[in-house]
Write a protein that holds these residues in place. Sequence first.
Motif, PDB file in Angstrom:
ATOM      1  N   ARG A 290       1.052  -1.233  -0.120  1.00 48.26           N
ATOM      2  CA  ARG A 290      -0.151  -0.271   0.228  1.00 48.26           C
ATOM      3  C   ARG A 290       0.689   1.366  -0.007  1.00 48.26           C
ATOM      4  N   GLU A 291       1.991   1.290   0.810  1.00 50.27           N
ATOM      5  CA  GLU A 291       2.862   2.362   0.854  1.00 50.27           C
ATOM      6  C   GLU A 291       3.702   2.403  -0.018  1.00 50.27           C
ATOM      7  N   VAL A 292       3.552   1.450  -1.020  1.00 49.11           N
ATOM      8  CA  VAL A 292       4.799   1.528  -2.854  1.00 49.11           C
ATOM      9  C   VAL A 292       3.854   2.471  -3.318  1.00 49.11           C
ATOM     10  N   THR A 293       2.279   1.901  -3.367  1.00 46.95           N
ATOM     11  CA  THR A 293       0.832   2.011  -4.513  1.00 46.95           C
ATOM     12  C   THR A 293       1.154   3.625  -4.433  1.00 46.95           C
ATOM     13  N   LEU A 294       0.756   4.513  -2.610  1.00 50.08           N
ATOM     14  CA  LEU A 294      -0.108   5.423  -2.451  1.00 50.08           C
ATOM     15  C   LEU A 294       2.113   6.699  -3.112  1.00 50.08           C
ATOM     16  N   ARG A 295       3.277   5.863  -2.904  1.00 55.54           N
ATOM     17  CA  ARG A 295       4.268   6.800  -3.067  1.00 55.54           C
ATOM     18  C   ARG A 295       3.963   7.100  -4.427  1.00 55.54           C
ATOM     19  N   LYS A 296       3.496   5.550  -5.567  1.00 49.68           N
ATOM     20  CA  LYS A 296       4.204   5.886  -6.616  1.00 49.68           C
ATOM     21  C   LYS A 296       3.062   6.837  -7.580  1.00 49.68           C
ATOM     22  N   ALA A 297       1.554   6.755  -6.760  1.00 49.65           N
ATOM     23  CA  ALA A 297       0.475   7.265  -6.994  1.00 49.65           C
ATOM     24  C   ALA A 297       0.492   8.880  -6.611  1.00 49.65           C
ATOM     25  N   ARG A 298       1.682   9.514  -5.803  1.00 52.45           N
ATOM     26  CA  ARG A 298       1.457  10.910  -5.560  1.00 52.45           C
ATOM     27  C   ARG A 298       2.463  11.243  -6.593  1.00 52.45           C
TER      28      ARG A 298
ATOM     29  N   THR B 275      -9.500   0.675  -7.279  1.00 49.70           N
ATOM     30  CA  THR B 275      -8.396   0.831  -8.262  1.00 49.70           C
ATOM     31  C   THR B 275      -8.180  -0.251  -8.575  1.00 49.70           C
ATOM     32  N   ILE B 276      -9.080  -1.339  -8.265  1.00 53.85           N
ATOM     33  CA  ILE B 276      -8.386  -3.080  -8.945  1.00 53.85           C
ATOM     34  C   ILE B 276      -8.752  -2.537 -10.201  1.00 53.85           C
TER      35      ILE B 276
ATOM     36  N   SER C 286      -3.510   2.565 -12.637  1.00 55.32           N
ATOM     37  CA  SER C 286      -3.387   3.664 -12.286  1.00 55.32           C
ATOM     38  C   SER C 286      -3.170   4.820 -13.149  1.00 55.32           C
ATOM     39  N   SER C 287      -3.216   5.017 -14.100  1.00 53.26           N
ATOM     40  CA  SER C 287      -2.856   6.282 -14.549  1.00 53.26           C
ATOM     41  C   SER C 287      -3.973   6.768 -15.110  1.00 53.26           C
ATOM     42  N   HIS C 288      -5.092   5.739 -15.032  1.00 57.37           N
ATOM     43  CA  HIS C 288      -6.674   6.227 -15.637  1.00 57.37           C
ATOM     44  C   HIS C 288      -7.002   6.864 -13.581  1.00 57.37           C
ATOM     45  N   THR C 289      -7.310   5.995 -13.200  1.00 58.17           N
ATOM     46  CA  THR C 289      -7.216   6.318 -11.765  1.00 58.17           C
ATOM     47  C   THR C 289      -6.824   8.065 -11.489  1.00 58.17           C
ATOM     48  N   GLN C 290      -5.820   7.713 -11.684  1.00 55.10           N
ATOM     49  CA  GLN C 290      -4.985   9.172 -11.724  1.00 55.10           C
ATOM     50  C   GLN C 290      -5.376  10.763 -12.167  1.00 55.10           C
ATOM     51  N   ALA C 291      -5.809  10.431 -13.014  1.00 54.32           N
ATOM     52  CA  ALA C 291      -6.245  11.350 -13.930  1.00 54.32           C
ATOM     53  C   ALA C 291      -7.379  11.726 -13.127  1.00 54.32           C
TER      54      ALA C 291
ATOM     55  N   CYS D 269      -4.178  13.341  -4.347  1.00 54.12           N
ATOM     56  CA  CYS D 269      -4.112  12.115  -3.171  1.00 54.12           C
ATOM     57  C   CYS D 269      -4.945  11.729  -2.743  1.00 54.12           C
ATOM     58  N   ASN D 270      -5.895  12.977  -1.780  1.00 53.12           N
ATOM     59  CA  ASN D 270      -6.639  12.196  -1.181  1.00 53.12           C
ATOM     60  C   ASN D 270      -8.051  11.408  -1.373  1.00 53.12           C
ATOM     61  N   PHE D 271      -7.623  11.769  -2.611  1.00 53.60           N
ATOM     62  CA  PHE D 271      -9.150  11.210  -3.370  1.00 53.60           C
ATOM     63  C   PHE D 271      -9.003   9.540  -3.727  1.00 53.60           C
ATOM     64  N   TYR D 272      -7.636   9.580  -3.953  1.00 50.80           N
ATOM     65  CA  TYR D 272      -6.453   8.360  -4.437  1.00 50.80           C
ATOM     66  C   TYR D 272      -6.448   7.352  -3.526  1.00 50.80           C
TER      67      TYR D 272
END
Length: 184
Positions: free
Chosen positions: A82-90, A123-124, A128-133, A111-114
């Motif tokens: 989860r930490e890695v996923t959140l770091r990459k998303a940020r 997100t499953i 991730s680029s679609h979710t971030q956008a 980032c809070n929305f993510y």
Amino acid sequence: MSGKKCKHCGSSDIEVDPARGDAVCTNCGSVLEDNIIVAEIEFQENAHGGASTIGQFVSAESKGGATGFGRAFNVGIGQESREVTLRKAREGITALCQQLRLNQQCIDIACNFYKMALSRHLTIGRPSSHTQAACVYMTCRTEGTAHLLIDVSDAVPICCYQVGRTYFKLSRALCINIPPTGNG
């Protein structure tokens, strides 16, 4: 504990129980070691005939022992997924927001929305680029910036229909009250 002796009574009758994670002298009852970490896997049969493992999971975030070994050499080793996923998303959200010239507050909101989407397993099954956008576009809408869906999709680049679908699904699932776009 083969070849070891109890430091209290000198007995070599020591019982090691990997399920409890301890070593006890059977002669005097002294606990010689506890919280032993075992690198082997053992199974036991349960009442229904199934098998289960003996022991417990030790997280990289737990205190004590050498759990942090190797972090200085291999960044990311031992971190929770989860930490890695959140770091990459940020990182992705920050890059996108910088392209759109959005401020730090917008980055934090996206980032809070993510994080909300991740915690609700939204997100499953989608890139991730679609979710971030979609999170960045939700931020633009809630903060009232002048950015359109096409601006976000061009910056990524992802088809605006894909970003729109993801945005719609996330905003509904997260119950985000999105203000309507103004026409003037």
